[in-house]
Design a protein around this motif. Structure first.
Motif, PDB file in Angstrom:
ATOM      1  N   UNK A 114      40.850 -27.439  15.921  1.00 28.71           N
ATOM      2  CA  UNK A 114      40.973 -27.859  14.546  1.00 28.71           C
ATOM      3  C   UNK A 114      40.477 -29.202  14.405  1.00 28.71           C
ATOM      4  N   UNK A 115      40.720 -30.239  15.145  1.00 26.24           N
ATOM      5  CA  UNK A 115      40.261 -31.417  14.983  1.00 26.24           C
ATOM      6  C   UNK A 115      38.912 -31.626  15.213  1.00 26.24           C
ATOM      7  N   UNK A 116      38.544 -31.040  16.427  1.00 24.55           N
ATOM      8  CA  UNK A 116      37.233 -31.232  16.994  1.00 24.55           C
ATOM      9  C   UNK A 116      36.095 -30.422  16.410  1.00 24.55           C
ATOM     10  N   UNK A 117      36.622 -29.071  15.888  1.00 29.00           N
ATOM     11  CA  UNK A 117      35.612 -28.291  15.432  1.00 29.00           C
ATOM     12  C   UNK A 117      35.074 -28.871  13.794  1.00 29.00           C
ATOM     13  N   UNK A 118      36.230 -29.610  13.094  1.00 31.82           N
ATOM     14  CA  UNK A 118      35.750 -30.197  11.983  1.00 31.82           C
ATOM     15  C   UNK A 118      34.856 -31.422  12.121  1.00 31.82           C
ATOM     16  N   UNK A 119      35.169 -32.111  13.161  1.00 27.57           N
ATOM     17  CA  UNK A 119      34.270 -33.209  13.457  1.00 27.57           C
ATOM     18  C   UNK A 119      32.769 -32.643  13.804  1.00 27.57           C
ATOM     19  N   UNK A 120      32.861 -31.594  14.579  1.00 28.20           N
ATOM     20  CA  UNK A 120      31.567 -31.012  14.903  1.00 28.20           C
ATOM     21  C   UNK A 120      30.904 -30.446  13.658  1.00 28.20           C
ATOM     22  N   UNK A 121      31.473 -29.984  12.491  1.00 30.29           N
ATOM     23  CA  UNK A 121      30.845 -29.593  11.644  1.00 30.29           C
ATOM     24  C   UNK A 121      30.197 -30.705  10.882  1.00 30.29           C
TER      25      UNK A 121
END
Length: 326
Positions: A114-121
């Motif tokens: 959740x943390x890193x997919x948000x930043x990747x978006x």
């Protein structure tokens, strides 16, 4: 190669996923590929569902299935009282199933993804909307999302300075120390100073509509980019009209939302439109406002599952072990 076969599944807690050390750019690349797959009908998603049951709690779920063979279902809860219990404020789980048979392939922790997919978006949007020479980044909110966004943007931009604004001074100061340990000049700032001085702005406050908006888009630098992960809650609604180009994550999902993030007339398109070239030349300042989307969870979870299978990470759990209670 470790993988789930027949009556077994792979267990991947957050610690095992984090140990895979997947670079932020790879997650962003996977999301871009997923956006193209969706535009071509090879990835199917439902709008994110969410509940606000009171006391600041936020529960959500996403669902997506891709032609690569995985159905991914994620559920996450945000519980603001958890730090007082000695627990992370965000917790959840991801199920990965065989898209053809429905058999369970993996049970995964949801926090790291959740943390890193948000930043990747955010990184996918920033590739097209932010100044490539951006050297300063400002954070309104200094929690998990601030840390994952700093990692993602450090990999993409020549960052030198960090401005940090947060309600909790201990968390803010700890974040600044972490940034300094990375060789960055980091200091605390108030909201207006943060927006006026940062080339890139990230807002990630607690999702609570009772918060009185306190950010004015007029404070942003003319060439700035904002990654707005908190439903635009801290932004003064009338000031958002000053942003030249606003992109959201998913138009269909936003139309189904009970409470829109931003006036629909101000939206230039969604992330799929941006990646496939259907959004025109951006006008600065620009912003990416988003709720989070099933596509991002699917892309990040599928990448983590594939990497775990390649490296032998995680624990294979057999049905026989569950049946015997071992």
């Amino acid at each position: 190669m470790t993988s789930a076969e027949g009556g077994s599944f792979l267990y991947l807690p957050d610690s095992a996923i984090e140990a895979l050390a997947i670079p932020p750019g790879e997650i962003a690349d996977a999301i871009e590929a997923a956006l193209i797959a969706r535009s071509e009908g090879r990835l199917h998603v439902t709008p994110k569902s969410a509940l606000l049951p009171g006391r600041g709690r936020y529960m959500m779920s996403t669902l997506a299935v891709g032609d690569e063979g995985l159905t991914v279902l994620k559920t996450v809860s945000v519980s603001p009282d958890n730090p007082g219990r000695g627990l992370p404020s965000i917790n959840g789980a991801i199920l990965a199933l065989d898209a053809e048979t429905g058999l369970l392939k993996a049970v995964m922790g949801a926090n790291w993804i959740t943390a890193h997919r948000t930043a990747a978006l955010s990184a996918v949007a920033a590739r097209r909307l932010a100044d490539p020479a951006s050297a300063s980044v400002g954070f309104v909110g200094c929690g998990v999302q601030a840390r994952s966004h700093l990692a993602a943007f450090r990999a993409q931009f020549p960052l030198q300075r960090v401005l940090a604004c947060g309600r909790g001074t201990a968390n803010r100061d700890a974040f600044c120390e972490e940034a300094r340990a990375l060789g960055l000049d980091a200091r605390a700032a108030d909201p207006e100073e943060t927006l006026r001085e940062a080339d890139i702005v990230v807002t990630s406050i607690t999702l609570d509509y009772a918060v009185e908006p306190f950010l004015d888009a007029a404070w942003m630098k003319p060439n700035a980019f904002a990654a707005i992960t908190d439903l635009c809650i801290p932004w003064r609604p009338d000031s958002l009209a000053r942003i030249g180009t606003v992109v959201i994550d998913d138009l269909e999902q936003e139309r189904a939302a009970e409470r829109p993030m931003v006036d629909a007339r101000a939206v230039a398109g969604d992330l799929t439109d941006l990646v496939t070239g259907r959004v025109g030349e951006p006008t600065q300042p620009a912003a990416f406002a988003f709720r989070g989307m099933a596509l991002g969870d699917h892309a990040a979870a599928a990448l983590a599952y594939a990497r775990a299978c390649e490296t032998g990470a995680g624990l294979v759990v057999a049905d026989s072990a569950l049946d015997s209670g071992t």
